[in-house]
Design a protein around this motif. Structure first.
Motif, PDB file in Angstrom:
ATOM      1  N   LYS A 104      18.007  -4.573  34.147  1.00  0.00           N
ATOM      2  CA  LYS A 104      18.303  -5.876  34.744  1.00  0.00           C
ATOM      3  C   LYS A 104      17.058  -6.757  34.686  1.00  0.00           C
ATOM      4  N   THR A 106      15.811 -10.649  35.999  1.00  0.00           N
ATOM      5  CA  THR A 106      16.107 -11.896  36.710  1.00  0.00           C
ATOM      6  C   THR A 106      15.313 -13.039  36.064  1.00  0.00           C
ATOM      7  N   GLN A 118      27.685 -16.439  38.319  1.00  0.00           N
ATOM      8  CA  GLN A 118      27.267 -15.203  37.652  1.00  0.00           C
ATOM      9  C   GLN A 118      28.519 -14.456  37.192  1.00  0.00           C
ATOM     10  N   THR A 124      28.380 -12.721  30.436  1.00  0.00           N
ATOM     11  CA  THR A 124      28.685 -11.310  30.150  1.00  0.00           C
ATOM     12  C   THR A 124      28.672 -11.030  28.650  1.00  0.00           C
ATOM     13  N   ASN A 127      24.982 -10.947  27.546  1.00  0.00           N
ATOM     14  CA  ASN A 127      24.326  -9.731  28.028  1.00  0.00           C
ATOM     15  C   ASN A 127      24.763  -8.514  27.229  1.00  0.00           C
ATOM     16  N   ASP A 133      21.108  -6.781  31.328  1.00  0.00           N
ATOM     17  CA  ASP A 133      21.828  -7.464  32.400  1.00  0.00           C
ATOM     18  C   ASP A 133      20.948  -8.606  32.917  1.00  0.00           C
ATOM     19  N   GLU A 135      20.250 -11.793  35.029  1.00  0.00           N
ATOM     20  CA  GLU A 135      20.753 -12.480  36.225  1.00  0.00           C
ATOM     21  C   GLU A 135      20.008 -13.801  36.362  1.00  0.00           C
ATOM     22  N   ASP A 410      12.857  -5.334  27.870  1.00  0.00           N
ATOM     23  CA  ASP A 410      14.197  -5.927  27.969  1.00  0.00           C
ATOM     24  C   ASP A 410      14.119  -7.452  27.908  1.00  0.00           C
TER      25      ASP A 410
END
Length: 564
Positions: A104, A106, A118, A124, A127, A133, A135, A410
């Motif tokens: 994840k 942010t 979101q 989606t 991602n 993921d 956010e 990531d």
């Protein structure tokens, strides 16, 4: 610095750039010239810059992308141009395997408009394509500097933070150095080859991403050709037999010929930024661009006779009443000039190059006979112009220095997808979303649906971008015209002494030149006099301008120039 380091931006204003990623522009310069400080420094200190041999140790290797070939290659600092319609079924793949490991990340970024929720289909799908993921913590772009300052002063800094150049004022540059990670261990030299789309970003943009002696930013590349174009209503010019001006005197004569207040028609809007180009004034976008070495001495733009001449000439346009009266109002009171331009109330509009396409596309839906075109910049005396280069990157994404290696990798996986070149699956997903959900094809041209316009904006395009691209397959003639305008103007464009460097001035000089833009506007509207500007320049010198000159000269002597 690299074979493709001369890419140019098709950027727009802060709001309009990212309010419309339907416009296929892959890079942004940050818009109308802004009097913004820039950030950067030497060896971890809070001021200075990094260039020359020190920068070469830090910069990523440059590996040109050969996934897609442009219809119009970059030349003289222009963007690449794509005039052909996209073969959506035959899009190339630039990221053959997901580099994201499912973690994840942010991201805080400026947003203009109402952010989508979101988990929407665009987020989606992106991602899933990246394998991360993401956010989003979107913040109002109009007040982003306030939120940015508060977040960077806190202990709750997101994994990634986007910082536009126009927000790099006050304590922000120092916060960038103290809060964000050194990406050199992941991207310097050949390490970047793990991320091919990032490796294809021009080296000039990476040079701008060095803050505090470390590679900290992921850049949104922009080219160095100025982005201000005198747009004009060519359809009305042709109907009335008006000729394109080639000098300051020609322009004034044309404006007087066009203007008829009783018929509610004026010649132009506020032409100040074009005048600076016409008269060969040093760049006004960022403070380091205000300086240039001339015969061994650093000269600031405000000290040059060309600066005063450009202001005086623009004042004469207002005094002659050839400027649409709405432009006599102060900033924030003018309103949107677009309807007046559409109605033919004024015919020449000082504007960002991205709005060349935008105005044509918009007005043609109302009147198919409308033709918006761009004038070449002319020298005030009828000769060739002397133009100065803008910065090759102005928006950056940073990674929290507290982030783990897995989060950093990531985050880089996200950037490697968003930096995919035009004509790839990754570019299409980043800029248009999912076919059938966010866009449909109309005569081979992708057209966003309402859902696309609500969801596919302001987000992933902020993380990193490919070399600057102009691509409007619905109006290929305009794509060619915009690129060729940049190429012609690029032939007259020079790089000043501090071009391409990320520089943080000492904080004691932060507000030294803050009032000049307002004073310019007051003079050209007749509220102040040229003598007021001459006094302001004298005050600037005595209050720190001369000492700042010494500081910049020392910086240049120690680091050299990046403008090869």
């Amino acid at each position: 610095m690299t074979p493709n380091a001369t890419s140019a931006s098709s950027g727009s204003s802060r709001r309009s750039f990212l309010a419309s990623t339907a416009v296929a522009t892959a890079a942004v310069a940050g818009g109308m010239p802004l009097l913004a400080a820039c950030g950067g420094s030497e060896g971890g200190s809070r001021e200075g810059t990094t260039s020359g041999k020190n920068a070469k140790k830090i910069l990523p290797a440059y590996v040109a992308s050969n996934v897609v070939q442009p219809d119009i290659p970059s030349k003289n600092g222009s963007a690449m141009g794509f005039t052909s319609k996209l073969d959506v079924a035959g899009l190339k793949t630039s990221v053959p395997k997901k580099l994201g490991k499912g973690g994840k990340v942010t991201v805080m970024s400026p947003f203009w408009g109402s952010p989508p929720k979101q988990g929407n289909p665009y987020y989606t799908s992106m991602n899933d394509l990246i394998g991360v993921d993401v956010e989003w913590r979107n913040q109002d772009g109009n007040t982003y500097d306030q939120k940015l300052g508060a977040v960077l002063a806190s202990s709750d800094v997101p994994d990634m933070v986007v910082v536009p150049g126009w927000n790099m004022m006050g304590k922000i540059p120092s916060a960038i150095i103290s809060k964000f990670a050194d990406l050199g261990p992941y991207l310097s030299g050949d390490k970047i080859k793990e991320y091919p789309n990032l490796a294809a970003i021009p080296s000039d943009a990476w040079q701008r991403s060095i803050f505090g002696g470390k590679l900290r930013g992921l850049p949104m590349p922009a080219g160095y050709v100025g982005n201000i174009v005198p747009l004009y209503r060519q359809d009305i010019f042709e109907k009335e037999g008006y000729e394109i001006p080639r000098s300051a005197d020609d322009f004034m004569a044309l404006c007087k010929d066009i203007t008829n207040a009783r018929a509610k028609r004026w010649a132009c809007g506020d032409m100040k930024w074009t005048a600076f180009s016409n008269f060969g004034v040093l760049g006004g976008g960022e403070k380091p661009l205000w300086w240039n070495l001339v015969d061994g001495k650093l000269i600031n733009r405000i000290e040059t006779p060309q600066y005063l001449e450009a202001i005086e000439w623009t004042r004469k346009l207002f005094a002659a009443k050839v400027v649409h009266p709405n432009f006599e109002l102060g900033k924030g009171q003018i309103g949107d000039p677009a309807p007046m331009f559409a109605a033919g109330e004024f015919l020449i509009w000082n504007n960002d190059i991205s709005n060349w396409y935008g105005q044509q596309a918009s007005l043609a839906t109302q009147n198919p006979d409308v033709k918006v075109w761009g004038m070449d910049i002319w020298g005030h005396d009828g000769g060739n112009p002397t133009l100065y280069a803008t910065m090759p990157a102005n928006i950056f994404a940073f990674i929290n220095k507290k982030a783990s290696e897995s989060v950093i990798r990531d985050a880089l996986a996200v950037a490697n997808v968003t930096a995919a070149p035009y004509g790839t699956k990754e570019w299409m997903m980043t800029n248009y979303g999912v076919e059938g959900t966010h866009y449909t094809l109309k005569d081979g041209v992708p057209v966003k649906t309402d859902k696309g316009n609500n969801e596919v904006i302001n987000a992933y395009v902020m993380v990193a971008s490919p070399a600057a691209t102009i691509a409007h397959p619905d109006l290929p003639d305009y794509t060619r015209a915009m690129v060729e305008w940049q190429q012609r103007m690029g032939a007259f464009t020079k790089k000043s002494s501090f071009w391409g460097l990320q520089i943080t001035e000492p904080s004691r000089y932060t507000n030294l030149a803050t009032d000049f833009e307002q004073l310019e506007d007051d003079i050209i509207r007749g509220h102040k006099k040229i003598s007021d500007m001459q006094q302001a320049i004298s005050d600037w010198k005595s209050k720190g301008g001369d000492k700042l000159r010494d500081w910049y000269k020392k910086l240049l002597d120690e680091n050299g120039s990046a403008a090869g």
